[in-house]
Scaffold this motif. Structure first.
Motif, mmCIF file in Angstrom:
data_model
loop_
_atom_site.group_PDB
_atom_site.id
_atom_site.type_symbol
_atom_site.label_atom_id
_atom_site.label_comp_id
_atom_site.label_asym_id
_atom_site.label_seq_id
_atom_site.Cartn_x
_atom_site.Cartn_y
_atom_site.Cartn_z
ATOM 1 N N VAL A 137 29.856 74.902 42.866
ATOM 2 C CA VAL A 137 30.011 73.596 42.223
ATOM 3 C C VAL A 137 30.830 72.707 43.157
ATOM 4 C CG1 VAL A 137 30.829 72.354 40.193
ATOM 5 C CG2 VAL A 137 30.065 74.733 39.971
ATOM 6 N N LEU A 138 30.292 71.545 43.515
ATOM 7 C CA LEU A 138 31.051 70.535 44.242
ATOM 8 C C LEU A 138 31.324 69.414 43.251
ATOM 9 C CD1 LEU A 138 29.171 70.541 47.677
ATOM 10 C CD2 LEU A 138 31.371 71.610 47.120
ATOM 11 N N ALA A 139 32.593 69.210 42.922
ATOM 12 C CA ALA A 139 32.946 68.400 41.766
ATOM 13 C C ALA A 139 33.869 67.250 42.136
ATOM 14 C CB ALA A 139 33.626 69.278 40.706
ATOM 15 N N GLY A 140 33.760 66.193 41.339
ATOM 16 C CA GLY A 140 34.657 65.062 41.496
ATOM 17 C C GLY A 140 34.554 64.149 40.299
ATOM 18 N N HIS A 141 35.445 63.142 40.255
ATOM 19 C CA HIS A 141 35.385 62.199 39.138
ATOM 20 C C HIS A 141 34.802 60.872 39.614
ATOM 21 C CE1 HIS A 141 39.108 60.044 40.416
ATOM 22 N NE2 HIS A 141 39.592 61.232 40.704
ATOM 23 N N SER A 142 34.102 60.238 38.706
ATOM 24 C CA SER A 142 33.349 59.019 39.042
ATOM 25 C C SER A 142 34.131 57.748 38.729
ATOM 26 C CB SER A 142 32.034 59.002 38.254
ATOM 27 O OG SER A 142 32.301 59.030 36.866
ATOM 28 N N ASP A 143 35.327 57.897 38.162
ATOM 29 C CA ASP A 143 36.109 56.727 37.749
ATOM 30 C C ASP A 143 37.210 56.420 38.760
ATOM 31 O OD1 ASP A 143 37.235 59.222 36.866
ATOM 32 O OD2 ASP A 143 38.699 58.118 35.693
ATOM 33 N N THR A 144 37.778 55.226 38.635
ATOM 34 C CA THR A 144 38.942 54.836 39.433
ATOM 35 C C THR A 144 40.041 54.347 38.497
ATOM 36 O OG1 THR A 144 38.419 52.475 39.651
ATOM 37 C CG2 THR A 144 37.386 53.978 41.237
ATOM 38 N N VAL A 145 41.230 54.182 39.048
ATOM 39 C CA VAL A 145 42.313 53.539 38.301
ATOM 40 C C VAL A 145 42.083 52.025 38.307
ATOM 41 C CG1 VAL A 145 44.042 55.320 38.732
ATOM 42 C CG2 VAL A 145 43.727 53.480 40.400
ATOM 43 N N PRO A 146 42.790 51.283 37.435
ATOM 44 C CA PRO A 146 42.739 49.816 37.528
ATOM 45 C C PRO A 146 43.322 49.341 38.861
ATOM 46 C CG PRO A 146 43.722 50.531 35.439
ATOM 47 C CD PRO A 146 43.620 51.747 36.317
ATOM 48 N N PHE A 147 43.086 48.067 39.177
ATOM 49 C CA PHE A 147 43.555 47.547 40.470
ATOM 50 C C PHE A 147 44.078 46.123 40.307
ATOM 51 C CE2 PHE A 147 39.089 46.668 39.942
ATOM 52 C CZ PHE A 147 38.914 45.364 40.375
ATOM 53 N N ASP A 148 45.040 45.762 41.159
ATOM 54 C CA ASP A 148 45.587 44.400 41.207
ATOM 55 C C ASP A 148 44.927 43.675 42.371
ATOM 56 O OD1 ASP A 148 47.609 44.801 39.143
ATOM 57 O OD2 ASP A 148 48.551 46.144 40.582
ATOM 58 N N GLU A 149 43.897 42.904 42.076
ATOM 59 C CA GLU A 149 43.098 42.291 43.140
ATOM 60 C C GLU A 149 43.953 41.424 44.069
ATOM 61 O OE1 GLU A 149 38.701 40.316 43.718
ATOM 62 O OE2 GLU A 149 39.510 40.582 41.700
#
Length: 380
Positions: free
Chosen positions: A72-84
């Protein structure tokens, strides 16, 4: 239609917003990222299963080959919020600068999926004797609901799992757990000129914090692991709120704290020990004390040093397996019977920061490493 190049995939993943946040106003669906990955992997002959975890949140499990073992090669597809306004470049656009690929999720960790696809393509002509599973989860940066849902479903995955969080290509076999809990005390307000008119929630909380600090000291005296840069469990009092005026007995007080246990420490026993300290305090101060998790805990994680995956990763990277302070989805994959490590490109120190980047010098070594792992578990 030919598959996009590695850089084009990287750029497309970064351009697909997928912020995960406990604040609903900032939270986004991860479906655009899942659809991109499913499209590319389907074109490569993977069987793609998209699982809805909660409304707008999805896991992807893409499989090539069959059998009880595999990787299994695994990871998450989300990110944290960001301050543009704090970014010098567009966070949702891949920018190449000074030998770095810059963009939100480049390091932590959407870029990992593009590197997995790059690694597997030359191997697709071979017969996969054991399956390769590519797993993309949702909400790792907030509730870890994607990984939790997999663990609760209980469907076995593979013999070994590698989570591509940024570790500088050094294998990680241990991390601390994360508990974020709250204590609410309800006393009785009254005029401050006569203490008998009320029961101070603030004074009760003072006693509570004393007991918690005592437990912290006890646990730090009992548990230590020199592989961690902070070798003992930690407890941090993060925020406290109570009362409204100097001349009123405080009627309500709330504390939120964070506890980071070492591998080998049982989360339920820790919470039971805290609860046992709170009950007599509630009676003594004549207040009501409510103790509950803010979020479900992330358990501590440890993969035994002598397992096949740890030894293979150490041999392929040239680094002994280490321990880190940050939490990952590793305990949930371990619950599904996978030998599990955390191993990926990038530097955790630039994750969650403006200007997040992946050093381009890590691209080829990561692809080579992933290819060797796939060969070992799926082709031999």
């Amino acid at each position: 239609m030919p598959l996009p190049s590695l850089k084009e995939q990287f750029a497309a993943l970064i351009a697909a917003p997928s912020v995960s946040c406990t604040q609903p106003s900032l939270d986004q669906s991860n479906r655009p990222v899942i659809d991109l990955l499913a499209g590319w992997l389907d074109d490569l002959g993977f069987a793609c299963e998209i699982q809805q975890v909660t409304p707008g949140k999805f896991n992807l499990l893409a499989t090539r080959g069959s059998g009880p073992g595999g990787l299994v090669l695994a990871g998450h597809s989300d990110t944290v919020p960001f301050d543009e306004q704090l970014w010098r470049t567009d966070p949702l656009k891949l920018t190449e600068q000074d030998g770095r690929w810059i963009g939100l999720g480049s390091c932590d960790m959407k870029g990992f999926f593009a590197l997995v696809i790059e690694a597997v393509q030359p191997l697709l002509a071979h017969d996969f004797k054991q399956p390769l599973l590519i797993l993309a989860t949702c909400d790792e940066e907030s509730s870890m609901s994607g990984a939790r849902a997999l663990a609760e479903a209980g469907q076995p995955l593979g013999r070994a799992a590698v989570i591509g969080e940024p570790t500088g290509l050094r294998p990680i076999r241990m991390h601390k757990g994360i508990l974020m809990d709250r204590i609410d005390i309800l006393g009785r307000s009254g005029h401050s000129s006569d203490p008998s008119l009320g029961h101070s929630a603030l004074e009760a909380m003072h006693a509570v914090m004393g007991e918690l600090m005592g437990l912290r000291q006890q646990w730090q005296n009992t548990y230590s692991n020199p592989q961690f840069s902070v070798p003992t469990p930690t407890m941090n009092f993060g925020c406290i709120h109570g009362g409204d005026n100097p001349n009123r007995i405080c009627g309500q007080c709330s504390l939120e704290f964070d506890l980071r246990p070492l591998p080998g420490m049982d989360v339920e026993q820790l919470r039971a020990a805290i609860g046992a300290k709170l009950r007599p305090l509630a009676e003594r101060h004549e207040v009501k004390i409510d103790y509950a998790p803010l979020f479900p805990e992330v358990p501590p994680f440890e993969q035994a040093a002598d397992t096949e995956l740890v030894r293979l990763a150490e041999r392929l990277t040239g680094h002994a397996a280490e321990a880190v302070a940050f939490g990952t989805e590793a305990p949930y994959l371990q619950q599904l019977g996978c030998e599990t490590i955390v191993l990926g490109p990038g530097d955790i120190r630039c994750a969650h920061q403006p200007g997040e980047y992946l050093d381009m010098s890590l691209l080829d070594p990561t692809v080579r490493l992933l290819r060797e792992l796939i060969r070992h578990y799926c082709l031999h």
